[in-house]
Design a protein around this motif. Structure first.
Motif, PDB file in Angstrom:
ATOM      1  N   ILE A   8      43.840  45.917  38.502  1.00  0.00           N
ATOM      2  CA  ILE A   8      43.970  44.450  38.588  1.00  0.00           C
ATOM      3  C   ILE A   8      44.428  43.895  37.244  1.00  0.00           C
ATOM      4  CG2 ILE A   8      42.654  42.298  38.796  1.00  0.00           C
ATOM      5  CD1 ILE A   8      43.307  43.533  41.510  1.00  0.00           C
ATOM      6  N   ASN A   9      43.851  44.386  36.149  1.00  0.00           N
ATOM      7  CA  ASN A   9      44.246  43.912  34.814  1.00  0.00           C
ATOM      8  C   ASN A   9      45.700  44.248  34.503  1.00  0.00           C
ATOM      9  OD1 ASN A   9      41.726  42.793  34.331  1.00  0.00           O
ATOM     10  ND2 ASN A   9      40.953  44.635  33.332  1.00  0.00           N
ATOM     11  N   ARG A  10      46.132  45.450  34.833  1.00  0.00           N
ATOM     12  CA  ARG A  10      47.522  45.848  34.581  1.00  0.00           C
ATOM     13  C   ARG A  10      48.498  44.972  35.373  1.00  0.00           C
ATOM     14  NH1 ARG A  10      48.882  51.746  33.238  1.00  0.00           N
ATOM     15  NH2 ARG A  10      47.002  52.541  32.271  1.00  0.00           N
ATOM     16  N   LEU A  11      48.189  44.751  36.641  1.00  0.00           N
ATOM     17  CA  LEU A  11      49.070  43.937  37.480  1.00  0.00           C
ATOM     18  C   LEU A  11      49.084  42.476  37.033  1.00  0.00           C
ATOM     19  CD1 LEU A  11      48.208  45.528  40.931  1.00  0.00           C
ATOM     20  CD2 LEU A  11      50.357  45.770  39.676  1.00  0.00           C
ATOM     21  N   THR A  12      47.945  41.975  36.586  1.00  0.00           N
ATOM     22  CA  THR A  12      47.876  40.606  36.075  1.00  0.00           C
ATOM     23  C   THR A  12      48.669  40.493  34.785  1.00  0.00           C
ATOM     24  OG1 THR A  12      45.706  40.280  37.099  1.00  0.00           O
ATOM     25  CG2 THR A  12      46.321  38.758  35.331  1.00  0.00           C
ATOM     26  N   ASP A  13      48.463  41.438  33.869  1.00  0.00           N
ATOM     27  CA  ASP A  13      49.192  41.427  32.593  1.00  0.00           C
ATOM     28  C   ASP A  13      50.700  41.524  32.796  1.00  0.00           C
ATOM     29  OD1 ASP A  13      46.746  41.264  31.312  1.00  0.00           O
ATOM     30  OD2 ASP A  13      46.741  43.369  30.659  1.00  0.00           O
ATOM     31  N   ALA A  14      51.136  42.229  33.841  1.00  0.00           N
ATOM     32  CA  ALA A  14      52.560  42.381  34.125  1.00  0.00           C
ATOM     33  C   ALA A  14      53.137  41.160  34.848  1.00  0.00           C
ATOM     34  CB  ALA A  14      52.796  43.636  34.964  1.00  0.00           C
ATOM     35  N   GLY A  15      52.258  40.189  35.177  1.00  0.00           N
ATOM     36  CA  GLY A  15      52.714  38.988  35.873  1.00  0.00           C
ATOM     37  C   GLY A  15      52.946  39.192  37.360  1.00  0.00           C
ATOM     38  N   LEU A  16      52.461  40.311  37.905  1.00  0.00           N
ATOM     39  CA  LEU A  16      52.674  40.606  39.313  1.00  0.00           C
ATOM     40  C   LEU A  16      51.642  39.953  40.219  1.00  0.00           C
ATOM     41  CD1 LEU A  16      53.768  44.316  38.984  1.00  0.00           C
ATOM     42  CD2 LEU A  16      55.195  42.365  39.635  1.00  0.00           C
ATOM     43  N   ILE A  17      50.472  39.632  39.677  1.00  0.00           N
ATOM     44  CA  ILE A  17      49.494  38.871  40.449  1.00  0.00           C
ATOM     45  C   ILE A  17      48.954  37.742  39.577  1.00  0.00           C
ATOM     46  CG2 ILE A  17      48.876  40.754  42.000  1.00  0.00           C
ATOM     47  CD1 ILE A  17      46.344  41.210  40.413  1.00  0.00           C
ATOM     48  N   THR A  18      48.712  36.613  40.213  1.00  0.00           N
ATOM     49  CA  THR A  18      48.157  35.448  39.520  1.00  0.00           C
ATOM     50  C   THR A  18      46.810  35.059  40.095  1.00  0.00           C
ATOM     51  OG1 THR A  18      49.344  33.960  41.020  1.00  0.00           O
ATOM     52  CG2 THR A  18      50.441  34.544  38.939  1.00  0.00           C
ATOM     53  N   ASP A  19      46.365  35.788  41.088  1.00  0.00           N
ATOM     54  CA  ASP A  19      45.114  35.486  41.775  1.00  0.00           C
ATOM     55  C   ASP A  19      44.246  36.745  41.896  1.00  0.00           C
ATOM     56  OD1 ASP A  19      46.838  36.790  43.458  1.00  0.00           O
ATOM     57  OD2 ASP A  19      46.749  35.303  45.059  1.00  0.00           O
ATOM     58  N   PRO A  20      43.795  37.288  40.755  1.00  0.00           N
ATOM     59  CA  PRO A  20      43.051  38.553  40.790  1.00  0.00           C
ATOM     60  C   PRO A  20      41.718  38.475  41.525  1.00  0.00           C
ATOM     61  CG  PRO A  20      42.963  37.589  38.603  1.00  0.00           C
ATOM     62  CD  PRO A  20      43.922  36.754  39.404  1.00  0.00           C
ATOM     63  N   GLU A  21      41.254  37.269  41.818  1.00  0.00           N
ATOM     64  CA  GLU A  21      39.958  37.120  42.489  1.00  0.00           C
ATOM     65  C   GLU A  21      40.039  37.361  43.990  1.00  0.00           C
ATOM     66  OE1 GLU A  21      42.184  33.410  42.789  1.00  0.00           O
ATOM     67  OE2 GLU A  21      41.715  34.646  41.070  1.00  0.00           O
ATOM     68  N   ILE A  22      41.242  37.422  44.550  1.00  0.00           N
ATOM     69  CA  ILE A  22      41.381  37.674  45.992  1.00  0.00           C
ATOM     70  C   ILE A  22      40.865  39.072  46.314  1.00  0.00           C
ATOM     71  CG2 ILE A  22      43.070  38.128  47.820  1.00  0.00           C
ATOM     72  CD1 ILE A  22      44.676  35.812  46.853  1.00  0.00           C
ATOM     73  N   GLU A  23      40.087  39.144  47.371  1.00  0.00           N
ATOM     74  CA  GLU A  23      39.557  40.429  47.810  1.00  0.00           C
ATOM     75  C   GLU A  23      40.718  41.366  48.146  1.00  0.00           C
ATOM     76  OE1 GLU A  23      35.914  41.724  50.662  1.00  0.00           O
ATOM     77  OE2 GLU A  23      37.297  40.242  51.458  1.00  0.00           O
ATOM     78  N   SER A  24      40.738  42.519  47.523  1.00  0.00           N
ATOM     79  CA  SER A  24      41.859  43.430  47.699  1.00  0.00           C
ATOM     80  C   SER A  24      41.456  44.840  47.303  1.00  0.00           C
ATOM     81  CB  SER A  24      43.050  42.956  46.849  1.00  0.00           C
ATOM     82  OG  SER A  24      42.707  42.932  45.490  1.00  0.00           O
ATOM     83  N   SER A  25      42.435  45.713  47.335  1.00  0.00           N
ATOM     84  CA  SER A  25      42.251  47.097  46.900  1.00  0.00           C
ATOM     85  C   SER A  25      43.405  47.462  45.984  1.00  0.00           C
ATOM     86  CB  SER A  25      42.245  48.043  48.097  1.00  0.00           C
ATOM     87  OG  SER A  25      41.183  47.747  48.973  1.00  0.00           O
TER      88      SER A  25
END
Length: 144
Positions: A101-118
């Motif tokens: 989640i941190n890597r994807l957020t840092d890369a700008g690929l996700i802006t909503d890391p709190e969404i339930e996911s895998s």
């Protein structure tokens, strides 16, 4: 030996921004096919990709361990693309999930890391051209 080139890592990791999303193709244990567009694909090293599965805390059974799948990428404008034959592992919580989640957020690929996911990790075993020519194979080939 698998060694994703810098070009592969860069194009795939920027697939969302270029408008060329990756496609994951799978089949369940009965052989029923499925495919999905993935806009959060990120190369993490020379043989691994990760992405976030937002279908909920229970991703499709077709990506559960020890699933075999194909990740397809094509950049139409640059006329580049590859098929990556992979195995997947799914992480719903814990350090690997948090790191993803941190890597994807840092890369700008996700802006909503709190969404339930895998977080799904794809270990690449074979790289092919879009026409099926084998470019690279891992040291331990798996039966396709």
């Amino acid at each position: 030996m698998i060694n994703l080139t810098e070009e592969m890592r860069e194009l795939v990791s920027n697939s969302r921004f270029s408008g060329n999303p990756c496609v994951i193709a799978t089949a369940d244990t009965d052989g029923t096919p499925n495919c999905s567009y993935i806009g959060t694909m990120l190369a993490t090293d020379e043989k691994t990709f990760i992405y976030r599965d937002r279908s909920g805390i229970v991703p499709s059974e077709t990506i559960e361990e020890p699933a075999k799948l194909v990740m397809l990428f094509r950049h139409a404008q640059q006329q580049k693309g590859w098929k990556f034959r992979c195995t997947s592992t799914v992480h719903r919580h814990g350090p690997i999930y948090e790191d993803g989640i941190n890597r994807l957020t840092d890369a700008g690929l996700i802006t909503d890391p709190e969404i339930e996911s895998s977080i799904v990790i794809l270990n690449v075993h074979q790289i092919l051209t879009l026409f099926g020519e084998v470019l690279q194979e891992g040291n331990s080939p798996i039966n396709w």
